[in-house]
Structure formats: structure tokens, C-alpha cells
Motif scaffolding. Structure first.
Motif, PDB file in Angstrom:
ATOM      1  N   TRP A   1     -47.517  20.180 -23.091  1.00 14.07           N
ATOM      2  CA  TRP A   1     -47.108  19.313 -23.514  1.00 14.07           C
ATOM      3  C   TRP A   1     -46.111  18.510 -24.421  1.00 14.07           C
ATOM      4  CZ3 TRP A   1     -49.060  15.164 -25.842  1.00 14.07           C
ATOM      5  CH2 TRP A   1     -49.980  15.393 -26.525  1.00 14.07           C
ATOM      6  N   ASP A   2     -45.320  18.067 -24.089  1.00 17.78           N
ATOM      7  CA  ASP A   2     -44.559  16.761 -25.512  1.00 17.78           C
ATOM      8  C   ASP A   2     -44.221  16.317 -24.982  1.00 17.78           C
ATOM      9  OD1 ASP A   2     -42.616  16.668 -23.656  1.00 17.78           O
ATOM     10  OD2 ASP A   2     -41.198  18.594 -23.849  1.00 17.78           O
ATOM     11  N   GLY A   3     -43.952  15.104 -26.365  1.00 18.50           N
ATOM     12  CA  GLY A   3     -44.048  13.446 -27.179  1.00 18.50           C
ATOM     13  C   GLY A   3     -43.255  12.555 -25.057  1.00 18.50           C
ATOM     14  N   ARG A   4     -42.084  13.657 -24.497  1.00 18.51           N
ATOM     15  CA  ARG A   4     -41.704  12.753 -23.096  1.00 18.51           C
ATOM     16  C   ARG A   4     -42.222  12.803 -22.446  1.00 18.51           C
ATOM     17  NH1 ARG A   4     -37.400  17.469 -23.699  1.00 18.51           N
ATOM     18  NH2 ARG A   4     -38.575  18.879 -24.106  1.00 18.51           N
ATOM     19  N   ASP A   5     -43.397  13.882 -22.613  1.00 15.45           N
ATOM     20  CA  ASP A   5     -44.090  13.964 -21.067  1.00 15.45           C
ATOM     21  C   ASP A   5     -45.189  12.397 -21.195  1.00 15.45           C
ATOM     22  OD1 ASP A   5     -42.875  16.314 -19.588  1.00 15.45           O
ATOM     23  OD2 ASP A   5     -44.667  17.180 -21.435  1.00 15.45           O
ATOM     24  N   LEU A   6     -45.584  11.840 -22.308  1.00 17.22           N
ATOM     25  CA  LEU A   6     -46.541  10.931 -22.297  1.00 17.22           C
ATOM     26  C   LEU A   6     -45.465   9.912 -22.689  1.00 17.22           C
ATOM     27  CD1 LEU A   6     -49.451  11.625 -23.575  1.00 17.22           C
ATOM     28  CD2 LEU A   6     -49.088  11.092 -25.394  1.00 17.22           C
ATOM     29  N   SER A   7     -44.575  10.069 -22.736  1.00 19.70           N
ATOM     30  CA  SER A   7     -43.704   8.813 -23.164  1.00 19.70           C
ATOM     31  C   SER A   7     -43.664   8.307 -21.539  1.00 19.70           C
ATOM     32  CB  SER A   7     -42.015   8.955 -23.405  1.00 19.70           C
ATOM     33  OG  SER A   7     -41.847   8.004 -23.831  1.00 19.70           O
TER      34      SER A   7
ATOM     35  N   ILE B   1     -45.641   9.025 -19.177  1.00 18.31           N
ATOM     36  CA  ILE B   1     -46.257   7.986 -18.223  1.00 18.31           C
ATOM     37  C   ILE B   1     -47.053   6.756 -19.129  1.00 18.31           C
ATOM     38  CG2 ILE B   1     -48.713   8.503 -18.326  1.00 18.31           C
ATOM     39  CD1 ILE B   1     -48.562  11.825 -18.661  1.00 18.31           C
ATOM     40  N   LEU B   2     -47.028   6.633 -20.068  1.00 16.74           N
ATOM     41  CA  LEU B   2     -47.366   5.355 -21.263  1.00 16.74           C
ATOM     42  C   LEU B   2     -45.903   4.366 -20.954  1.00 16.74           C
ATOM     43  CD1 LEU B   2     -49.361   6.740 -24.042  1.00 16.74           C
ATOM     44  CD2 LEU B   2     -50.121   5.971 -21.939  1.00 16.74           C
ATOM     45  N   GLY B   3     -45.198   4.946 -20.825  1.00 13.84           N
ATOM     46  CA  GLY B   3     -43.623   3.910 -20.819  1.00 13.84           C
ATOM     47  C   GLY B   3     -43.337   3.005 -22.451  1.00 13.84           C
ATOM     48  N   MET B   4     -43.759   3.883 -22.989  1.00 18.21           N
ATOM     49  CA  MET B   4     -43.592   3.789 -24.827  1.00 18.21           C
ATOM     50  C   MET B   4     -42.301   4.324 -25.997  1.00 18.21           C
ATOM     51  SD  MET B   4     -47.332   3.595 -25.420  1.00 18.21           S
ATOM     52  CE  MET B   4     -48.850   2.497 -25.080  1.00 18.21           C
ATOM     53  N   SER B   5     -42.323   3.760 -26.492  1.00 20.04           N
ATOM     54  CA  SER B   5     -40.732   4.146 -27.538  1.00 20.04           C
ATOM     55  C   SER B   5     -41.583   5.598 -28.366  1.00 20.04           C
ATOM     56  CB  SER B   5     -40.354   4.027 -28.234  1.00 20.04           C
ATOM     57  OG  SER B   5     -41.314   2.797 -29.386  1.00 20.04           O
TER      58      SER B   5
ATOM     59  N   LYS C   1     -44.817   9.015 -31.239  1.00 22.51           N
ATOM     60  CA  LYS C   1     -45.269   9.920 -31.953  1.00 22.51           C
ATOM     61  C   LYS C   1     -46.634   9.620 -32.622  1.00 22.51           C
ATOM     62  CE  LYS C   1     -43.014  12.135 -36.062  1.00 22.51           C
ATOM     63  NZ  LYS C   1     -44.375  11.878 -36.867  1.00 22.51           N
ATOM     64  N   SER C   2     -46.739   8.327 -32.893  1.00 18.88           N
ATOM     65  CA  SER C   2     -47.728   7.809 -34.142  1.00 18.88           C
ATOM     66  C   SER C   2     -49.456   7.949 -32.903  1.00 18.88           C
ATOM     67  CB  SER C   2     -47.692   5.966 -33.980  1.00 18.88           C
ATOM     68  OG  SER C   2     -45.813   5.821 -34.896  1.00 18.88           O
ATOM     69  N   LEU C   3     -48.711   7.436 -31.518  1.00 13.63           N
ATOM     70  CA  LEU C   3     -50.251   7.793 -30.938  1.00 13.63           C
ATOM     71  C   LEU C   3     -50.915   9.512 -31.394  1.00 13.63           C
ATOM     72  CD1 LEU C   3     -49.272   6.205 -27.255  1.00 13.63           C
ATOM     73  CD2 LEU C   3     -51.453   5.364 -29.446  1.00 13.63           C
ATOM     74  N   ILE C   4     -49.918  10.167 -30.599  1.00 13.10           N
ATOM     75  CA  ILE C   4     -49.895  12.306 -30.869  1.00 13.10           C
ATOM     76  C   ILE C   4     -50.710  11.967 -32.580  1.00 13.10           C
ATOM     77  CG2 ILE C   4     -48.554  14.210 -31.603  1.00 13.10           C
ATOM     78  CD1 ILE C   4     -46.852  13.273 -28.613  1.00 13.10           C
ATOM     79  N   ASP C   5     -50.068  11.774 -33.748  1.00 10.77           N
ATOM     80  CA  ASP C   5     -50.355  11.383 -35.357  1.00 10.77           C
ATOM     81  C   ASP C   5     -52.458  11.208 -35.263  1.00 10.77           C
ATOM     82  OD1 ASP C   5     -47.753  12.515 -35.797  1.00 10.77           O
ATOM     83  OD2 ASP C   5     -47.695  10.324 -36.509  1.00 10.77           O
ATOM     84  N   VAL C   6     -52.304   9.756 -34.425  1.00  9.80           N
ATOM     85  CA  VAL C   6     -53.140   9.915 -33.962  1.00  9.80           C
ATOM     86  C   VAL C   6     -54.404  10.994 -33.453  1.00  9.80           C
ATOM     87  CG1 VAL C   6     -55.393   7.929 -33.392  1.00  9.80           C
ATOM     88  CG2 VAL C   6     -53.359   7.360 -34.219  1.00  9.80           C
ATOM     89  N   LEU C   7     -53.980  11.178 -32.454  1.00  8.35           N
ATOM     90  CA  LEU C   7     -54.678  12.142 -32.091  1.00  8.35           C
ATOM     91  C   LEU C   7     -55.289  13.609 -33.184  1.00  8.35           C
ATOM     92  CD1 LEU C   7     -53.454  12.631 -28.102  1.00  8.35           C
ATOM     93  CD2 LEU C   7     -55.140  11.341 -29.111  1.00  8.35           C
ATOM     94  N   ILE C   8     -54.466  13.860 -33.594  1.00  4.06           N
ATOM     95  CA  ILE C   8     -53.937  14.925 -34.015  1.00  4.06           C
ATOM     96  C   ILE C   8     -55.168  14.773 -35.593  1.00  4.06           C
ATOM     97  CG2 ILE C   8     -52.715  16.850 -35.905  1.00  4.06           C
ATOM     98  CD1 ILE C   8     -50.401  16.475 -34.053  1.00  4.06           C
TER      99      ILE C   8
END
Length: 337
Positions: free
Chosen positions: A64-70, A72-76, A81-88
Motif C-alpha cells: 500500500w502507499d500513503g494515498r491508501d491510508l489517507s 481511510i483516515l481522511g488526513m493530509s 507521512k508522519s504516521l508512516i514514519d512512526v510505524l517505521i
């Protein structure tokens, strides 16, 4: 000689001070690498909430990529990107050369642990605390971050090793095994005049779930599909006709309702049947599900022992032998050969 001795100790002190300072800087650099951003708080609760969303996304798409997560979550994009960095940072997610993200083995394991905890806690809150279906999701979401694996195993034992949560979702086992039930949304499965059984309700939207429960929708009940007009589905629940918007019906998951189910042990050799239900709770039910006897799966009766017990079945590409007593806990609908 005295002057040389003073210079020697002075330079030696500088060397040790440099080594100490270098070691301290390295330690701080390593600590900074391992520590998640402060914006996510001092604990991993927020990160784990995002991980659960990503875990479900992983089950659907694998990558998946950031657009898929965006979506679902309805975020900018920046916040995503910050959320993905946390998961990493937690070593739960990694990025490939094509820019797609994948869950690491560590991320998959933690995601399964959280889902198992959430669904067991929902079962506990309904069965032992008397909470309604629309109340338990938020409470379980709070408790799942606090319960230890030992406490969760103890709760699983006290509840009798349930296979499903109150919303009809399968509860993963401690080793991560899950069972998928064949199901479709009510909109996808629509066929006027047919009868369906509710398998599960989407519990992610609390307000919608509360409305569906108030209307009489619960896992396990049978509904008749009466009519469909202008994006409204008309259903019969008991003796009432209930209108439901298609948007809400997409969150109700159903499977064909069984017609006069019989125990699997009564199906003759050479016949085909479809599983409608698995009786018996706890470990027995989980064992049957793990072997492939899930609602919706097709079974072929291969042979019986000379005395009629045990019986060999073909299910999901595998030959499985059951005792008559075990087979009779599986309810099926006979199919045309």
C-alpha cells in the motif's frame, strides 16, 4: 622532568575526555534513532491504533502507499507521512524500491496481537459485563493497549476459547491463525425473495452500529430480502419490514441461510454438503474451523470405516478423518451431486 610530567597528564586527561565525549554523543545518536517521535506521545497507543488500520489494509492489498491510508483516515499527506514514519521507527513497516509499504513480521505479529485482544475483550464485555454491541468497541479499544499476553491467555481460558466476537468477527488464536468466513455485504448478496443469515456487523462506526443494533440487526439472525427501491433495501426481521439504506447495508455482512441443516455424520458416502454452522464451543470449535469446516465450505464424504466410525471427508483440498461424534457437531446442507 616535572614539567614533562605535568604536560603528559594534561594530554592524557584530554584524550580520556575526548573518548568520553565521543561515547556520549554516539549513545545519544543511537537513542535518537530508536525513540519514536515525541509527537506520538510517550507511549505506543497512537502508533498501535494506526497499526491496526494498516494491518487490515495489508490483509486486503499486501502492499500500500500513503494515498491508501489517507483515504481511510481522511488526513493530509503530511500527517500521513508522519504516521508512516512512526510505524517505521517501531520497525512495523518498511518501504520497497517502488515506493510501496509493507508490514514487517514484527508489525504483522503486533497487529494480530492487538486484534485478538480487541475481539476477546469485546466478547468479555458483552458476556460478562452486559454491555451492548454498540458500546463495547470504544471500551475494548482502550483496554487492548493495557492487557498483557498472560492476562489475555487467562481471559481466553475463562471465556471458554470463543471463536467469534459479539460482532461476528473471528478471534485469532495465540499463534496467529485466523479463519475467513465466506461472506458478502448485504448489497452485494442482494437477491429479492432470498433468505440470508447475518454473519457480522462492521464495528468501526459506533453511531451506525448503534443504529443497526436498535433496528434489530445482530450476528446469527435470519433476514428475508423483500424489495429494493431507490437505494433502499426492504428486509423482513421476524414479523417486521425494516427499510435500510444501501450505504448502511454495506456494513452488514451475510451468508446464505441454511435450510433444514443436518449433522455432517448423517450425510451418506459419495454426497456433497455445505457447512452452515459448527456447534460446540471453545477448543473443539476452533479445531474444526482450523481443519477447514467453516460456514460456506463444501465437503465431500469419501468413505466410512466398516463399523461406520470414523468417517473420511474431503474439505478444502485435504482429506480429513473425524469421529462420528465430532462430525455430528458440524451442521450442513446437502448439495446436489
Amino acid at each position: 622532568m616535572f614539567i614533562f610530567s605535568n604536560w603528559f597528564w594534561f594530554f592524557l586527561t584530554l584524550v580520556f575526555a575526548g573518548l568520553w565525549l565521543g561515547t556520549l554523543l554516539c549513545q545519544r545518536r543511537e537513542k535518537k534513532k530508536k525513540t519514536p517521535p515525541v509527537s506520538m506521545g510517550q507511549n505506543s497507543i497512537e502508533a498501535e491504533d494506526v497499526l491496526k488500520v494498516v494491518y487490515h489494509l495489508h490483509e486486503e492489498k499486501k502492499d500500500w502507499d500513503g494515498r491508501d491510508l489517507s483515504v481511510i483516515l481522511g488526513m493530509s499527506d503530511n500527517l500521513i507521512k508522519s504516521l508512516i514514519d512512526v510505524l517505521i521507527d517501531f520497525d512495523w513497516t518498511e518501504k520497497d524500491r517502488e515506493g510501496k509499504y509493507h508490514l514487517t513480521e514484527k508489525g504483522k505479529q503486533r497487529g494480530r496481537e492487538l486484534i485478538r485482544a480487541h475481539r476477546l475483550l469485546e466478547k468479555y464485555l458483552v458476556a460478562c459485563k452486559g454491555m451492548s454491541l454498540d458500546e463495547v468497541h470504544s471500551e475494548a479499544n482502550r483496554m487492548e493497549h493495557e492487557i498483557s499476553s498472560e492476562e489475555l491467555d487467562k481471559l481466553d481460558n475463562e471465556l471458554g476459547y470463543p471463536a467469534w466476537d459479539p460482532h461476528g468477527q473471528f478471534i485469532p488464536e495465540p499463534d496467529g491463525l485466523t479463519t475467513s468466513l465466506p461472506k458478502h455485504s448485504l448489497v452485494e448478496a442482494w437477491k429479492s425473495g432470498s433468505r440470508m443469515r447475518i454473519v457480522s456487523l462492521n464495528d468501526e462506526y459506533t453511531a451506525l452500529l448503534a443504529q443497526l443494533v436498535a433496528m434489530g440487526f445482530e450476528p446469527g439472525i435470519d433476514i428475508d430480502l423483500v424489495d429494493r427501491k431507490q437505494n433502499i433495501l426492504y428486509l423482513r426481521i421476524g414479523d417486521k419490514i425494516v427499510p435500510v439504506a444501501e450505504a448502511a447495508a454495506n456494513h452488514i455482512f451475510v451468508a446464505p441461510s441454511p435450510v433444514l441443516p443436518i449433522p455432517l455424520g448423517q450425510v451418506p458416502v459419495g454426497s456433497r454438503a455445505q457447512v452452515t454452522d459448527v456447534k460446540g464451543g471453545g477448543k473443539h470449535q476452533r479445531r474444526m474451523l482450523d481443519m477447514g469446516f467453516v460456514p460456506g465450505s463444501e465437503i465431500f464424504v469419501m468413505r466410512k470405516a466398516p463399523l461406520g466410525d470414523p468417517i473420511e471427508y474431503w474439505v478444502k483440498g485435504t482429506a480429513v478423518t473425524l469421529r462420528q461424534k465430532e462430525a455430528d457437531t458440524i451442521l450442513v446442507e446437502e448439495l446436489d451431486v
